[in-house]
Design a protein around this motif. Structure first.
Motif, PDB file in Angstrom:
ATOM      1  N   GLY A 441     -34.097 -31.617   7.822  1.00  0.00           N
ATOM      2  CA  GLY A 441     -34.277 -32.714   7.128  1.00  0.00           C
ATOM      3  C   GLY A 441     -33.164 -33.338   6.566  1.00  0.00           C
ATOM      4  N   ALA A 442     -32.070 -32.659   6.421  1.00  0.00           N
ATOM      5  CA  ALA A 442     -30.578 -33.396   5.981  1.00  0.00           C
ATOM      6  C   ALA A 442     -29.943 -34.101   6.969  1.00  0.00           C
ATOM      7  CB  ALA A 442     -29.834 -32.473   5.198  1.00  0.00           C
ATOM      8  N   ASN A 443     -30.107 -33.804   8.403  1.00  0.00           N
ATOM      9  CA  ASN A 443     -29.751 -34.388   9.459  1.00  0.00           C
ATOM     10  C   ASN A 443     -29.831 -35.628   9.726  1.00  0.00           C
ATOM     11  OD1 ASN A 443     -27.880 -34.283  11.808  1.00  0.00           O
ATOM     12  ND2 ASN A 443     -29.879 -33.575  13.238  1.00  0.00           N
ATOM     13  N   GLY A 444     -28.830 -36.529   9.776  1.00  0.00           N
ATOM     14  CA  GLY A 444     -28.866 -37.965   9.796  1.00  0.00           C
ATOM     15  C   GLY A 444     -29.451 -38.795   8.797  1.00  0.00           C
ATOM     16  N   LEU A 445     -29.567 -38.203   7.636  1.00  0.00           N
ATOM     17  CA  LEU A 445     -30.378 -38.689   6.523  1.00  0.00           C
ATOM     18  C   LEU A 445     -29.462 -39.496   5.707  1.00  0.00           C
ATOM     19  CD1 LEU A 445     -32.813 -39.110   4.701  1.00  0.00           C
ATOM     20  CD2 LEU A 445     -32.192 -37.028   3.332  1.00  0.00           C
ATOM     21  N   THR A 446     -29.724 -40.668   5.516  1.00  0.00           N
ATOM     22  CA  THR A 446     -28.817 -41.669   4.405  1.00  0.00           C
ATOM     23  C   THR A 446     -29.204 -41.623   3.054  1.00  0.00           C
ATOM     24  OG1 THR A 446     -28.438 -43.431   6.175  1.00  0.00           O
ATOM     25  CG2 THR A 446     -28.178 -43.896   3.920  1.00  0.00           C
ATOM     26  N   VAL A 447     -28.436 -41.041   2.112  1.00  0.00           N
ATOM     27  CA  VAL A 447     -28.486 -40.614   0.755  1.00  0.00           C
ATOM     28  C   VAL A 447     -27.745 -41.651   0.014  1.00  0.00           C
ATOM     29  CG1 VAL A 447     -29.116 -38.394   1.378  1.00  0.00           C
ATOM     30  CG2 VAL A 447     -26.926 -38.648   0.683  1.00  0.00           C
ATOM     31  N   GLY A 448     -27.928 -41.766  -1.213  1.00  0.00           N
ATOM     32  CA  GLY A 448     -27.292 -42.313  -2.470  1.00  0.00           C
ATOM     33  C   GLY A 448     -25.998 -41.736  -2.644  1.00  0.00           C
ATOM     34  N   LEU A 449     -24.901 -42.308  -2.678  1.00  0.00           N
ATOM     35  CA  LEU A 449     -23.423 -41.669  -3.023  1.00  0.00           C
ATOM     36  C   LEU A 449     -23.361 -42.098  -4.575  1.00  0.00           C
ATOM     37  CD1 LEU A 449     -21.489 -42.396  -0.066  1.00  0.00           C
ATOM     38  CD2 LEU A 449     -22.943 -40.493  -0.466  1.00  0.00           C
ATOM     39  N   ARG A 535     -30.031 -47.250  -4.052  1.00  0.00           N
ATOM     40  CA  ARG A 535     -28.399 -47.044  -4.323  1.00  0.00           C
ATOM     41  C   ARG A 535     -27.919 -47.854  -2.968  1.00  0.00           C
ATOM     42  NH1 ARG A 535     -31.145 -43.062  -6.796  1.00  0.00           N
ATOM     43  NH2 ARG A 535     -29.954 -41.937  -8.500  1.00  0.00           N
ATOM     44  N   TYR A 536     -26.989 -49.009  -3.334  1.00  0.00           N
ATOM     45  CA  TYR A 536     -26.296 -49.672  -2.345  1.00  0.00           C
ATOM     46  C   TYR A 536     -25.383 -49.133  -1.701  1.00  0.00           C
ATOM     47  CZ  TYR A 536     -29.591 -53.435  -3.843  1.00  0.00           C
ATOM     48  OH  TYR A 536     -30.787 -54.309  -4.060  1.00  0.00           O
ATOM     49  N   ASP A 537     -24.753 -48.060  -2.548  1.00  0.00           N
ATOM     50  CA  ASP A 537     -23.534 -47.384  -2.114  1.00  0.00           C
ATOM     51  C   ASP A 537     -24.274 -45.949  -1.485  1.00  0.00           C
ATOM     52  OD1 ASP A 537     -21.117 -45.945  -1.511  1.00  0.00           O
ATOM     53  OD2 ASP A 537     -20.761 -45.520  -3.545  1.00  0.00           O
ATOM     54  N   ASN A 538     -24.032 -45.905  -0.363  1.00  0.00           N
ATOM     55  CA  ASN A 538     -24.767 -44.802   0.436  1.00  0.00           C
ATOM     56  C   ASN A 538     -24.223 -44.549   1.773  1.00  0.00           C
ATOM     57  OD1 ASN A 538     -26.195 -46.496   2.621  1.00  0.00           O
ATOM     58  ND2 ASN A 538     -27.026 -47.554   0.899  1.00  0.00           N
ATOM     59  N   GLY A 539     -24.704 -43.434   2.371  1.00  0.00           N
ATOM     60  CA  GLY A 539     -23.912 -42.775   3.432  1.00  0.00           C
ATOM     61  C   GLY A 539     -24.907 -41.575   3.898  1.00  0.00           C
ATOM     62  N   ARG A 540     -24.182 -41.025   5.364  1.00  0.00           N
ATOM     63  CA  ARG A 540     -24.855 -39.727   5.601  1.00  0.00           C
ATOM     64  C   ARG A 540     -23.867 -38.630   5.209  1.00  0.00           C
ATOM     65  NH1 ARG A 540     -26.646 -41.469  11.757  1.00  0.00           N
ATOM     66  NH2 ARG A 540     -26.425 -39.105  12.076  1.00  0.00           N
ATOM     67  N   TYR A 541     -24.067 -38.412   3.840  1.00  0.00           N
ATOM     68  CA  TYR A 541     -23.128 -37.470   3.228  1.00  0.00           C
ATOM     69  C   TYR A 541     -23.254 -35.931   3.734  1.00  0.00           C
ATOM     70  CZ  TYR A 541     -21.534 -34.439  -0.866  1.00  0.00           C
ATOM     71  OH  TYR A 541     -20.942 -33.671  -1.530  1.00  0.00           O
ATOM     72  N   LEU A 542     -24.692 -35.753   4.027  1.00  0.00           N
ATOM     73  CA  LEU A 542     -25.019 -34.124   4.557  1.00  0.00           C
ATOM     74  C   LEU A 542     -24.739 -34.017   5.883  1.00  0.00           C
ATOM     75  CD1 LEU A 542     -28.173 -33.729   2.327  1.00  0.00           C
ATOM     76  CD2 LEU A 542     -25.994 -32.785   1.967  1.00  0.00           C
ATOM     77  N   ASP A 543     -24.199 -34.863   6.704  1.00  0.00           N
ATOM     78  CA  ASP A 543     -24.258 -34.790   8.075  1.00  0.00           C
ATOM     79  C   ASP A 543     -23.202 -33.508   8.561  1.00  0.00           C
ATOM     80  OD1 ASP A 543     -26.014 -36.587   8.852  1.00  0.00           O
ATOM     81  OD2 ASP A 543     -24.522 -37.816  10.144  1.00  0.00           O
TER      82      ASP A 543
END
Length: 740
Positions: A441-449, A535-543
């Motif tokens: 579920g975390a793979n490739g997920l965009t989350v807020g930073l 959250r406009y500041d975001n990314g794939r933090y968990l990849d």
């Protein structure tokens, strides 16, 4: 006459001398037996066997006779004067040019080889003789260059060697034990070091200056991992620490500040972190520039290794425990506490909050925010994302029950329904379980930073992470879109809603994470959010976190004979009894999976034993990694992934699950195997449906029970919708489980 002979033999045996205590321990460890195993065989307590090996007590009949028989047989297998094969003999090191003598409290490390591997490898475990002198000691001068270990035993393929960084050539950790009064450090790869330190402060100094323990950093801006020392019960006694904590100390999670060892550390100018001297103690001095001076302790007898995730690892012989923890450290990271703590620390290690700038005009480097990280400062959560008792909710009336329109409730499935008449006629209930579901579920997920931005009446954007207040009660599962311009009719009464953990259809506006709302759109329905925190500041933090844990899991499963891309029949066969092939590696698998779940859970850690009162902040809120929105997004996506598969399966086969618990789904089946109801054609699974395999996101066989079993326990406990997925693995149900 034979009875008289037997009586005489028994009388003589009852007075025959036993091997000395140190030899008793050597023989047990040579055969990779734990204290618990010996105690169980002799029907005595573990502490009793420990006392026999320590020389504190002596066995009495009738246990003495059985104990003597065991030791006699082990002595025949592992004689004390056994010659060490030439290829295993330590070779004296080349003397180096002497340098300035080391301080008396910190002597050069000396190396030996030690047994490694599982209980299935007794030949290896017998190689180290009883007395240290039986292995030639390396010729060691006093200079730093001479402190390299004399030799290393070739490690089994499943035992990782130390890092290539010369600072950490002896691996990430060591298990300390005491034999014949000598402290030994069992390292990864079969290496054993003599430990000269007589006190805990000098042990810390030796570890940092001589032991060459630690682990290279996992990312460019990161820091190397601190060395980890695991203290056995004998090592605890040697360094003046209690073998177990008192009830009061267990509740406090630490030794009292006035303990003599803590005073020793203070006098030597060593400090403890805020959590004090507990099962996972950190001993340090303030960093000097970029150099850290920190050692972490793990104390299994203080319950540092939770048996839910580490099984009986804390009872293993030192060499085996070093192998097990070393495998986890090399493939995941050096443990920093519980598996949950380590899961969270791994996120930070892969995305450190800061990095060094390019040199300025004066040639100096400074610290700046590391892009893609969560930063070094915590951010506030949105009110809907805050758990009950959070300071942002301090103005709510006492005992107020928040509604779905006030609180984000993204949780894993716990859903079940009664069986249909047709399902009752089928003989089997088969459970399938998603491998590493939350990792997938975390793979490739965009989350807020960063921090959230509040919006009114926003247009939904599936690429924008956040929390959305939206009414999804109009989504009708009796007709859904499964592909572009392809709609199918389903029996909605046999499906859980994808929007609630209990599978109930929502009744009005509620808060959802982005993946949940995006799935409603995917099913073919319009959505009109009322409010949002995005959250406009975001990314794939968990990849990177996912990739590290996936690789660790797949590599360890491969060591156990379960490989990726196996045909479904071969995969099911390989999974049968895989834990028994190497029980220690199986523990590593469990710990890796617990690291995933625990790490995600720690993103919304609640207050624990801190004298906390609702409305007050708690310790975890000061962490940048306290991010309930990221946890909600991962759980939302995991639940949606499961629902997407059951919809695809239902649309193609007409089969519906009868129960779902988190990552396990149960189906009524005509046969006992998953292949009896999963649609495979020439080895190819249903696109978008369930696929058997070891990779994260694929499924394995969880268990099979009879339909009569399922209906029987529901009737027995008067619970027509008892969640059968909870018990499908072994069929055991207790009154405690059902609340009776």
């Amino acid at each position: 006459m034979s009875e008289l002979f037997d009586a005489v033999d028994a009388l003589i045996a009852s007075r025959s001398p036993l091997p000395p205590p140190a030899e008793r321990k050597r023989l047990r460890q040579a055969h990779s037996l734990t204290l618990d195993e010996v105690a169980a065989a002799l029907q005595v307590r573990r502490a009793t066997v420990s006392g026999w090996e320590a020389g504190k007590t002596e066995p009495r009949p009738p246990e003495r006779d059985a104990y003597a028989r065991m030791l006699k047989q082990l002595a025949q297998l592992y004689p004390a004067n056994a010659a060490v094969p030439p290829e295993e003999t330590a070779v004296p090191a080349t003397p180096a040019v002497p340098a300035a003598p080391a301080p008396a409290a910190v002597e050069p490390a000396q190396a030996r080889t030690a047994p490694t591997g599982s209980a299935a490898e007794p030949a290896n475990t017998a190689l180290r003789p009883a007395a240290p002198a039986a292995v030639p000691r390396p010729v060691v001068a006093s200079g730093p260059a001479s402190r390299r270990p004399a030799a290393r035993k070739a490690a089994p393929s499943s035992a990782p060697a130390g890092g290539t960084d010369p600072r950490f050539e002896n691996g990430p950790l060591a298990v300390l034990d005491v034999e014949n009064g000598q402290v030994l450090a069992y390292c990864v790869g079969g290496l054993v070091l003599d430990v000269p330190a007589k006190s805990l402060p000098s042990l810390v100094g030796w570890t940092l200056k001589e032991a060459k323990l630690g682990q290279p950093k996992l990312s460019g801006p990161g820091k190397p991992a601190d060395p980890l020392l695991v203290l056995t019960e004998a090592a605890l006694e040697h360094y003046g620490l209690p073998v177990t904590l008192t009830q009061q100390e267990r509740l406090a999670g630490r030794l009292p500040e006035g303990h003599k060892v803590i005073k020793q550390l203070a006098r030597a100018d060593w400090r403890l972190t805020k959590r004090g001297f507990g099962p996972w103690a950190r001993i340090y001095r303030p960093a000097q520039g970029s150099e850290r001076s920190c050692v972490q302790l793990c104390i299994p007898s203080w319950n540092a290794l939770d048996t839910r995730h580490w099984a009986d690892a804390g009872q293993l012989p030192p060499a085996d425990l070093a192998r097990l923890l070393g495998m986890y450290a090399v493939r995941v990271m050096t443990p920093r506490g519980s598996t949950a703590v380590t899961g969270l620390e791994l996120m930070t290690a892969l995305h450190p909050p800061t990095r060094a700038t390019e040199p300025d005009a004066d040639g100096k480097r400074h610290s700046e925010h590391n892009p893609g990280s969560l930063g070094k400062d915590p951010v506030d959560c949105a009110p809907c994302e805050a758990p009950d008792g959070h300071p942002v909710l301090a103005d709510l009336p006492r005992f107020h029950q928040r509604t779905p329109a006030e609180v984000l409730m993204e949780e894993a499935y716990d859903w079940a329904r009664p069986l249909t008449d047709a399902e009752c006629l089928r003989p089997h209930l088969v459970g399938i379980d998603v491998n590493m579901a939350f990792a997938a579920g975390a793979n490739g997920l965009t989350v807020g930073l960063g921090a959230p931005t509040h919006l009114k009446n926003p247009v939904f954007d599936p690429k924008l992470p956040g929390s959305w207040l939206v009414d999804l009660s109009h989504v009708d599962l009796s007709r859904v879109k499964v592909a572009k311009d392809k709609w199918v009719d389903l029996d909605a009464g046999l499906l859980p809603s994808p929007f609630t953990p209990k599978g109930e259809r929502p009744e009005g506006p509620a808060w959802y994470a982005t993946p949940t709302v995006a799935y409603a759109v995917e099913l073919g329905y319009d959505v009109t959010p009322i409010e949002a925190y995005v959250r406009y500041d975001n990314g794939r933090y968990l990849d990177a976190w996912y990739n590290r844990l996936r690789d660790a899991y797949l590599a360890t499963m491969a060591d156990l004979g379960v490989h990726a891309d196996m045909p479904p029949e071969e995969f099911l066969k390989a999974m049968e009894g895989y834990r028994q092939r190497d029980p220690q590696l199986a523990i590593v698998v469990s710990a890796i999976k617990a690291t995933v779940k625990g790490g995600i859970g720690k993103l919304r850690e609640r207050p624990r034993g801190e004298g906390w009162k609702p409305g007050q902040p708690w310790r975890a809120l000061a962490r940048p990694t306290w991010r309930p929105d990221i946890r909600a997004a991962v759980i939302s996506r995991t639940r949606i992934n499961m629902h997407r598969k059951i919809v695809k399966h239902a649309a193609f086969t007409g089969q519906y699950p009868v129960a779902i618990l988190s990552d396990c789904a149960v189906y009524a089946s005509d046969g006992p195997s998953p292949l009896d109801f999963l649609p495979y054609r020439d080895g190819t699974p249903l696109p978008g449906g369930f696929k058997l395999g070891v990779n994260p996101g694929l499924v394995k066989h969880e268990g099979t029970q009879s339909v009569l079993w399922g209906e029987g326990i529901r009737e027995q406990f008067n619970a027509p919708e008892l969640n059968l997925a909870r018990y499908i693995k072994d069929g055991t149900v207790t009154d405690q489980d059902t609340g009776e």
